[in-house]
Structures are given as structure tokens and as C-alpha cells.
Design an enzyme around this catalytic site. Structure first.
Site, PDB file in Angstrom:
ATOM      1  CB  CYS A 197      -0.866   0.091   1.218  1.00  0.00           C
ATOM      2  SG  CYS A 197      -2.243  -1.462   1.031  1.00  0.00           S
TER       3      CYS A 197
ATOM      4  CG  HIS B 281      -3.302   3.551   1.768  1.00  0.00           C
ATOM      5  ND1 HIS B 281      -3.712   3.104   0.698  1.00  0.00           N
ATOM      6  CD2 HIS B 281      -3.562   2.544   2.605  1.00  0.00           C
ATOM      7  CE1 HIS B 281      -3.997   1.869   0.775  1.00  0.00           C
ATOM      8  NE2 HIS B 281      -3.882   1.543   1.951  1.00  0.00           N
TER       9      HIS B 281
ATOM     10  CG  ASN C 202      -6.711  -0.830   0.913  1.00  0.00           C
ATOM     11  OD1 ASN C 202      -5.928  -0.339   0.317  1.00  0.00           O
ATOM     12  ND2 ASN C 202      -6.086  -1.045   2.264  1.00  0.00           N
TER      13      ASN C 202
HETATM   14  O1  UT7 Z   1      -3.676  -0.969   3.648  1.00  0.00           O
HETATM   15  C1  UT7 Z   1      -3.044  -1.633   4.467  1.00  0.00           C
HETATM   16  C2  UT7 Z   1      -3.336  -1.532   5.845  1.00  0.00           C
HETATM   17  N1  UT7 Z   1      -4.333  -2.106   6.109  1.00  0.00           N
HETATM   18  C3  UT7 Z   1      -5.060  -1.503   7.256  1.00  0.00           C
HETATM   19  O2  UT7 Z   1      -5.054  -0.503   7.412  1.00  0.00           O
HETATM   20  C4  UT7 Z   1      -6.282  -2.243   7.751  1.00  0.00           C
HETATM   21  C5  UT7 Z   1      -6.401  -2.110   9.054  1.00  0.00           C
HETATM   22  N2  UT7 Z   1      -7.670  -2.628   9.992  1.00  0.00           N
HETATM   23  C6  UT7 Z   1      -8.802  -2.365   9.773  1.00  0.00           C
HETATM   24  O3  UT7 Z   1      -9.377  -1.513   8.774  1.00  0.00           O
HETATM   25  C7  UT7 Z   1      -9.811  -2.800  10.871  1.00  0.00           C
HETATM   26  O4  UT7 Z   1      -9.125  -3.581  11.775  1.00  0.00           O
HETATM   27  C8  UT7 Z   1     -10.721  -3.971  10.107  1.00  0.00           C
HETATM   28  C9  UT7 Z   1     -11.727  -3.185   9.124  1.00  0.00           C
HETATM   29  C10 UT7 Z   1     -10.084  -4.975   9.311  1.00  0.00           C
HETATM   30  C11 UT7 Z   1     -11.429  -4.696  11.195  1.00  0.00           C
HETATM   31  O5  UT7 Z   1     -12.291  -3.613  11.931  1.00  0.00           O
HETATM   32  P1  UT7 Z   1     -12.097  -3.562  13.531  1.00  0.00           P
HETATM   33  O6  UT7 Z   1     -13.210  -2.665  14.177  1.00  0.00           O
HETATM   34  O7  UT7 Z   1     -10.497  -3.774  13.801  1.00  0.00           O
HETATM   35  O8  UT7 Z   1     -12.871  -5.085  13.765  1.00  0.00           O
HETATM   36  P2  UT7 Z   1     -12.290  -6.276  14.769  1.00  0.00           P
HETATM   37  O9  UT7 Z   1     -11.166  -7.164  13.651  1.00  0.00           O
HETATM   38  O10 UT7 Z   1     -11.812  -6.160  15.827  1.00  0.00           O
HETATM   39  O11 UT7 Z   1     -13.555  -7.309  14.424  1.00  0.00           O
HETATM   40  C12 UT7 Z   1     -14.501  -7.165  15.221  1.00  0.00           C
HETATM   41  C13 UT7 Z   1     -15.694  -8.129  14.958  1.00  0.00           C
HETATM   42  C14 UT7 Z   1     -15.038  -9.518  15.253  1.00  0.00           C
HETATM   43  O12 UT7 Z   1     -16.112 -10.264  15.818  1.00  0.00           O
HETATM   44  P3  UT7 Z   1     -16.115 -10.662  17.300  1.00  0.00           P
HETATM   45  O13 UT7 Z   1     -14.609 -11.291  17.632  1.00  0.00           O
HETATM   46  O14 UT7 Z   1     -16.190  -9.375  18.071  1.00  0.00           O
HETATM   47  O15 UT7 Z   1     -17.370 -11.457  17.483  1.00  0.00           O
HETATM   48  C15 UT7 Z   1     -14.894 -10.067  13.785  1.00  0.00           C
HETATM   49  O16 UT7 Z   1     -15.130 -11.395  13.479  1.00  0.00           O
HETATM   50  O17 UT7 Z   1     -16.173  -8.047  13.798  1.00  0.00           O
HETATM   51  C16 UT7 Z   1     -16.148  -9.433  13.165  1.00  0.00           C
HETATM   52  N3  UT7 Z   1     -16.035  -9.146  11.420  1.00  0.00           N
HETATM   53  C17 UT7 Z   1     -16.844  -8.936  10.659  1.00  0.00           C
HETATM   54  N4  UT7 Z   1     -18.180  -9.070  11.011  1.00  0.00           N
HETATM   55  C18 UT7 Z   1     -18.952  -8.532   9.884  1.00  0.00           C
HETATM   56  C19 UT7 Z   1     -14.819  -8.879  11.001  1.00  0.00           C
HETATM   57  N5  UT7 Z   1     -14.954  -8.902   9.661  1.00  0.00           N
HETATM   58  C20 UT7 Z   1     -16.232  -8.867   9.499  1.00  0.00           C
HETATM   59  C21 UT7 Z   1     -17.151  -8.484   8.534  1.00  0.00           C
HETATM   60  N6  UT7 Z   1     -18.456  -8.571   8.722  1.00  0.00           N
HETATM   61  N7  UT7 Z   1     -16.686  -8.370   7.110  1.00  0.00           N
END
Ligand code: UT7
Length: 318
Positions: free
Chosen positions: A113, A245, A275
Site C-alpha cells: 500500500c 492512503h 482499499n
Molecule cells: O492498507 C493496508 C493496511 N490495512 C489496514 O490499514 C487495515 C487496518 N484494519 C482495519 O481497517 C480494521 O481492523 C478492520 C476493518 C479490518 C476490522 O475492523 P475492527 O473494528 O478492527 O474489527 P475487529 O477485527 O476487531 O473485529 C470485530 C468483530 C469480530 O467479531 P467478534 O470477535 O467481536 O465476535 C470479527 O469477527 O467483527 C467481526 N468481523 C466482521 N463482521 C461482519 C470481521 N470482519 C467482519 C465482516 N463482517 N466483514
């Protein structure tokens, strides 16, 4: 002293639109979850047969038109990509052939990225040292092809596209400074584990520990903003536009807060494009140039963070 200056920008999106609602039929997710956690509402994906080089060529031709130069004037072609058409030749060489350019150096740059920021820095150095007068810098990705479409934690986040910039030598900046970093200690947090080099080409799909990446991205991008301002003796208020980004609206908002810059002065395309990895900054840049938001003479700060980890910034007097 020679500097490099942005002469023209261009971009291109593939035509297959995928909304958050479309994703509800593919993985266990909801349109609201995606929108609330990331700001993404839709993304564009390549169709069968459409390649990274196709996207790069369309963006490059628009940038050349905007710059008012011919492809034959180019002294350097750089393509930042994580999803090259082939292992080799590089996508830059494939693009060179499409543009009917012969002889100038052409190579790909892989910093995921942060690829476009890295490529701008390299092109700037070619121009500053006199090794090139005109450089084409492209970020192009078909990231959808390295996604695991059964993994809801990654497949909802990304899109395909390309953006391009033509840089030319000038007496005044132009690119004021670039700042590049990497730390391979974080290689396991965001990766495609397989490759031909390690004998596992079949494991060619993205894995991400999103939560950890998120936390490190926010603090690291805050630091790169300070580093860029300090290196140039600038104040936050000197920045007219932040072109980040586009990974997640919450990361973008955190960097904007760090800069004390209102969101109206931040170019945000993550909602429409998702992204697009190395394509996200040049896509956003081109959109804001073409719709008249960014004007000549304004101070632009580009910043990115991605797999590696890699991170960096480009400060530009447009
Ligand atoms: O470009 C390169 C760099 N990449 C990034 O900068 C990405 C950085 N990360 C992020 O943007 C975020 O961490 C995400 C968007 C990937 C995830 O958001 P989050 O607020 O950090 O969510 P999380 O990973 O803490 O997950 C929260 C909950 C989990 O469920 P439980 O364990 O709380 O029951 C996940 O399993 O959301 C669940 N979850 C989803 N639910 C519905 C994860 N993906 C999904 C989904 N739909 N697609």
C-alpha cells in the site's frame, strides 16, 4: 538544483461495481458492518481477462494527456504494484510496450500500500540527479485476485484500480521531500504467505490481523506526519490538502485529527473505491485535481502505510 514537479495526473477504475450489499451474498457480513467499521460503500473489480497493465495503461494515457507530453518523451517508467500481470517481465515493461516507448528504464516497485509513495520518491531522485527529465509513476492493482473470497475479514476491504502521475524536471519544487520507512519485523501481520520463491505459489492469498494493523497504522501515520513537517520546518496549518492512503475512514480521520485539518481538506475516496493498495493515493489525487478541489500552488501531504510494514510520505507544492 533540479526539482521534480507534477505535470499531470490520470486514473482508471474497472467497470465491475460491487456494493456492500453484493458482499452479503458472498460472505457472512452486513452492508452496515462494512460501512460503519471502514467507511467503504462500494468498490470496483476487474472482469475476467482485464489485467493490472490494462488499468495502468488507461491511467497512464490520461496522465500523459494532462501533462501535455508524449509517451516518447519519458525517461523513466515506474509501476508500483502488488499484483503484476506476470512474474516477469515487469508490469512497467509491459506498459512500456503498450505505450510504444523503447529504451528508457522501466521497473516495478513492490511496497504494497506504500508502493506509490515509494515510487514517487524514487522518481523524484532520478529527476533531481538529472538521470531523467520526465517520469511516469503509476500505482496499479488487481488486488481482488489475491483475496480469499471466503475470508470476510479481508475480502470486504479491497478494490481494483490505477492512478498515474507524470513528473517533470523544474527549477522550483514540486516535490519538497519524501520520507520512506520499513520494518520487516511485522511481516506476519499483513501478508500473502505463498510465492514462487518459497515453493508455495498455491498460498497466494492475503491474510491480515486487521486489529493489530489498525493500531500500528494510526500511531505510525501520526509519526510520519510529524517527521514530514519537522524536516521542512512547517506548521500543520501549512498543509492545504491531505491525500492519505485509503484503507479505513477511521485511520484517515485519526491522521486528520493529528494534523488539525478539517475533513473537507482531506481527499477521501475509500467509500467509493475501497482499499486499492498502491493505486489509492494517485486515484484520490487525480479525482481531486480533476474536480477542481486541488489547485496549483497548494501544499499537499500524501501518506501511506502497508504490508511489510512499509510507510512513508510525500510533501508536494502542487
Ligand atoms: O492498507 C493496508 C493496511 N490495512 C489496514 O490499514 C487495515 C487496518 N484494519 C482495519 O481497517 C480494521 O481492523 C478492520 C476493518 C479490518 C476490522 O475492523 P475492527 O473494528 O478492527 O474489527 P475487529 O477485527 O476487531 O473485529 C470485530 C468483530 C469480530 O467479531 P467478534 O470477535 O467481536 O465476535 C470479527 O469477527 O467483527 C467481526 N468481523 C466482521 N463482521 C461482519 C470481521 N470482519 C467482519 C465482516 N463482517 N466483514
Amino acid at each position: 538544483m533540479k526539482y521534480s514537479r507534477v505535470l499531470g495526473t490520470g486514473s482508471h477504475l474497472p467497470s465491475r461495481l460491487m456494493t456492500n450489499a453484493d458482499l452479503e451474498a458472498i460472505v457472512e457480513t452486513t452492508a452496515d458492518w462494512i460501512q460503519e467499521r471502514t467507511g467503504i460503500e462500494q468498490r470496483y473489480l476487474v472482469a475476467d481477462g482485464e489485467t493490472c497493465c490494462d488499468l495502468a495503461e488507461a491511467a497512464a494515457r490520461r496522465a500523459l494527456d494532462a501533462a501535455g507530453i508524449q509517451a516518447s518523451d519519458l525517461d523513466l517508467i515506474l509501476v508500483a504494484t502488488t499484483t503484476p500481470d506476470q512474474v516477469f517481465p515487469s508490469t512497467a515493461c509491459l506498459l512500456q510496450q503498450r505505450l510504444d516507448v523503447h529504451g528508457c528504464p522501466a521497473f516495478d516497485l513492490q511496497a504494497v500500500c506504500t508502493g506509490f509513495v515509494y515510487a514517487m520518491s524514487v522518481a523524484d531522485k532520478f529527476i533531481r540527479t538529472g538521470a531523467a527529465k520526465y517520469a511516469l509513476v503509476v500505482g496499479s492493482e488487481t488486488i481482488s485476485r489475491i483475496l480469499d473470497w471466503t475470508d470476510r475479514t479481508t475480502c470486504v476491504l479491497f478494490g481494483d484500480g490505477a492512478g498515474a502521475v507524470v513528473l517533470g524536471a523544474a527549477d522550483e519544487p514540486g516535490i519538497i521531500s519524501t520520507h520512506l520507512h520499513a520494518d520487516g519485523a511485522y511481516k506476519d501481520l499483513l501478508q500473502v504467505p505463498g510465492g514462487h520463491g518459497n515453493g508455495h505459489p498455491e498460498a497466494a492469498f492475503m491474510e491480515m490481523k486487521g486489529n493489530e494493523v489498525f493500531r500500528i497504522a494510526v500511531t505510525t501515520l501520526g509519526r510520519i506526519v510529524d517527521e514530514t513537517l519537522d524536516a521542512n520546518g512547517l506548521d500543520k496549518s501549512d498543509i492545504d490538502w491531505l491525500i492519505p492512503h485509503q484503507a479505513n475512514i477511521r485511520i484517515i480521520q485519526a491522521t486528520a485529527r493529528k494534523l488539525d485539518i478539517p475533513m473537507e481538506r482531506v481527499v477521501v475516496t475509500v467509500g467509493e473505491h475501497g482499499n486499492t493498495s498502491s493505486a489509492s493515493i494517485p486515484l484520490a489525487f487525480d479525482q481531486a485535481v480533476r474536480d477542481g478541489r486541488i489547485r496549483r500552488g497548494e501544499m499537499l501531504l500524501m501518506e501511506a502505510f502497508g504490508g511489510g510494514f512499509t510507510w512513508g510520505s510525500v510533501l508536494i507544492r502542487y
